[in-house]
Motif scaffolding. Structure first.
Motif, PDB file in Angstrom:
ATOM      1  N   LEU A  33       0.820  -1.213   0.000  1.00  0.00           N
ATOM      2  CA  LEU A  33       0.000   0.000   0.000  1.00  0.00           C
ATOM      3  C   LEU A  33       0.855   1.263   0.000  1.00  0.00           C
ATOM      4  CD1 LEU A  33      -2.803  -1.112   2.487  1.00  0.00           C
ATOM      5  CD2 LEU A  33      -2.998  -0.848   0.002  1.00  0.00           C
ATOM      6  N   ASN A  34       1.904   1.268   0.790  1.00  0.00           N
ATOM      7  CA  ASN A  34       2.773   2.445   0.844  1.00  0.00           C
ATOM      8  C   ASN A  34       3.569   2.626  -0.442  1.00  0.00           C
ATOM      9  OD1 ASN A  34       1.992   3.501   3.306  1.00  0.00           O
ATOM     10  ND2 ASN A  34       3.418   2.229   4.445  1.00  0.00           N
ATOM     11  N   ALA A  35       3.952   1.535  -1.096  1.00  0.00           N
ATOM     12  CA  ALA A  35       4.622   1.648  -2.392  1.00  0.00           C
ATOM     13  C   ALA A  35       3.681   2.288  -3.411  1.00  0.00           C
ATOM     14  CB  ALA A  35       5.081   0.273  -2.874  1.00  0.00           C
ATOM     15  N   GLY A  36       2.407   1.912  -3.379  1.00  0.00           N
ATOM     16  CA  GLY A  36       1.424   2.531  -4.265  1.00  0.00           C
ATOM     17  C   GLY A  36       1.286   4.019  -4.006  1.00  0.00           C
ATOM     18  N   ARG A  37       1.246   4.391  -2.739  1.00  0.00           N
ATOM     19  CA  ARG A  37       1.135   5.812  -2.392  1.00  0.00           C
ATOM     20  C   ARG A  37       2.373   6.590  -2.839  1.00  0.00           C
ATOM     21  NH1 ARG A  37      -0.641   3.370   2.832  1.00  0.00           N
ATOM     22  NH2 ARG A  37      -2.901   3.361   2.706  1.00  0.00           N
ATOM     23  N   LYS A  38       3.549   6.020  -2.562  1.00  0.00           N
ATOM     24  CA  LYS A  38       4.794   6.725  -2.845  1.00  0.00           C
ATOM     25  C   LYS A  38       5.126   6.769  -4.335  1.00  0.00           C
ATOM     26  CE  LYS A  38       9.663   7.010  -1.629  1.00  0.00           C
ATOM     27  NZ  LYS A  38      10.717   6.575  -0.721  1.00  0.00           N
ATOM     28  N   ASP A  43      -3.986   5.704  -3.546  1.00  0.00           N
ATOM     29  CA  ASP A  43      -4.382   4.760  -2.505  1.00  0.00           C
ATOM     30  C   ASP A  43      -5.149   3.581  -3.103  1.00  0.00           C
ATOM     31  OD1 ASP A  43      -3.331   6.154  -0.330  1.00  0.00           O
ATOM     32  OD2 ASP A  43      -5.133   7.373  -0.112  1.00  0.00           O
ATOM     33  N   ASP A  44      -5.589   3.721  -4.344  1.00  0.00           N
ATOM     34  CA  ASP A  44      -6.383   2.680  -4.999  1.00  0.00           C
ATOM     35  C   ASP A  44      -5.488   1.843  -5.908  1.00  0.00           C
ATOM     36  OD1 ASP A  44      -8.280   1.055  -6.136  1.00  0.00           O
ATOM     37  OD2 ASP A  44      -9.247   2.655  -7.295  1.00  0.00           O
ATOM     38  N   LEU A  45      -5.164   0.658  -5.469  1.00  0.00           N
ATOM     39  CA  LEU A  45      -4.308  -0.239  -6.248  1.00  0.00           C
ATOM     40  C   LEU A  45      -5.105  -1.325  -6.974  1.00  0.00           C
ATOM     41  CD1 LEU A  45      -1.326  -0.656  -3.763  1.00  0.00           C
ATOM     42  CD2 LEU A  45      -1.560   0.908  -5.689  1.00  0.00           C
ATOM     43  N   THR A  46      -6.411  -1.142  -7.061  1.00  0.00           N
ATOM     44  CA  THR A  46      -7.274  -2.139  -7.680  1.00  0.00           C
ATOM     45  C   THR A  46      -6.762  -2.537  -9.063  1.00  0.00           C
ATOM     46  OG1 THR A  46      -9.171  -1.228  -6.504  1.00  0.00           O
ATOM     47  CG2 THR A  46      -9.641  -2.686  -8.371  1.00  0.00           C
ATOM     48  N   ARG A  47      -6.488  -3.827  -9.213  1.00  0.00           N
ATOM     49  CA  ARG A  47      -6.048  -4.467 -10.459  1.00  0.00           C
ATOM     50  C   ARG A  47      -4.690  -3.985 -10.974  1.00  0.00           C
ATOM     51  NH1 ARG A  47     -11.560  -3.666 -11.477  1.00  0.00           N
ATOM     52  NH2 ARG A  47     -12.782  -5.552 -11.176  1.00  0.00           N
ATOM     53  N   SER A  66      -1.631  -9.411  -1.415  1.00  0.00           N
ATOM     54  CA  SER A  66      -2.150  -8.969  -2.710  1.00  0.00           C
ATOM     55  C   SER A  66      -3.671  -8.891  -2.663  1.00  0.00           C
ATOM     56  CB  SER A  66      -1.718  -9.933  -3.821  1.00  0.00           C
ATOM     57  OG  SER A  66      -0.327  -9.951  -3.955  1.00  0.00           O
ATOM     58  N   ASP A  67      -4.291  -9.919  -2.094  1.00  0.00           N
ATOM     59  CA  ASP A  67      -5.751  -9.930  -1.954  1.00  0.00           C
ATOM     60  C   ASP A  67      -6.231  -8.725  -1.158  1.00  0.00           C
ATOM     61  OD1 ASP A  67      -5.535 -12.405  -3.141  1.00  0.00           O
ATOM     62  OD2 ASP A  67      -6.024 -13.539  -1.339  1.00  0.00           O
ATOM     63  N   ILE A  68      -5.611  -8.497  -0.024  1.00  0.00           N
ATOM     64  CA  ILE A  68      -6.042  -7.437   0.890  1.00  0.00           C
ATOM     65  C   ILE A  68      -5.840  -6.057   0.277  1.00  0.00           C
ATOM     66  CG2 ILE A  68      -5.582  -6.347   3.129  1.00  0.00           C
ATOM     67  CD1 ILE A  68      -4.776  -9.226   4.107  1.00  0.00           C
ATOM     68  N   SER A  69      -4.724  -5.864  -0.421  1.00  0.00           N
ATOM     69  CA  SER A  69      -4.418  -4.535  -0.960  1.00  0.00           C
ATOM     70  C   SER A  69      -5.085  -4.257  -2.305  1.00  0.00           C
ATOM     71  CB  SER A  69      -2.910  -4.336  -1.067  1.00  0.00           C
ATOM     72  OG  SER A  69      -2.342  -5.295  -1.920  1.00  0.00           O
ATOM     73  N   GLY A  70      -5.713  -5.254  -2.913  1.00  0.00           N
ATOM     74  CA  GLY A  70      -6.471  -5.052  -4.142  1.00  0.00           C
ATOM     75  C   GLY A  70      -5.693  -5.247  -5.428  1.00  0.00           C
TER      76      GLY A  70
END
Length: 120
Positions: A33-38, A43-47, A66-70
């Motif tokens: 999640l933090n890698a996605g933000r940075k 904040d939305d990593l869906t798919r 992976s499941d939890i973070s989307g």
């Protein structure tokens, strides 16, 4: 904690309250999640596709994170026994035997999968 003591150890040698799969899943999820933000500014990593390796030891956490973070997690594993163990335990949802099969799964899952899944 009740006595006001704290411990720090990151993910592999973490606090006594995070030892075991639940702590590794938590730390790995937060890292994704933090890698996605940075790096992606979202904040939305869906798919989005997350690629990693290793399903032995405590590494089954990458599929669950992976499941939890989307994301669609692609976790490479050279040991088929470790791969099938994590699949049979429910830590990963899909198994690809070849790179071409994996790429086809990624393309299909990006179109239709609910948020969060994993391929080993």
């Amino acid at each position: 904690y009740a006595q006001g003591n704290t411990m720090y150890g990151q993910m592999t040698a973490g606090s006594y309250c995070y030892i075991g799969p639940q702590g590794i899943v938590h730390g790995t999820t937060i890292t994704i999640l933090n890698a996605g933000r940075k790096y992606l500014g979202t904040d939305d990593l869906t798919r989005k596709v997350y690629v990693s390796s290793g399903l032995g030891g405590m590494s089954g956490a990458q599929g669950k994170a992976s499941d939890i973070s989307g994301v669609i997690g692609v976790i490479a594993e050279v040991d088929e026994a470790a791969l099938m163990k994590r699949f049979n335990q429910g830590w990963i949802q899909h198994v690809a035997k070849t790179t071409d099969e994996c790429i086809t799964m990624i393309v299909d899952l990006r179109k239709s999968a609910p948020a969060g899944t994993s391929i080993g």
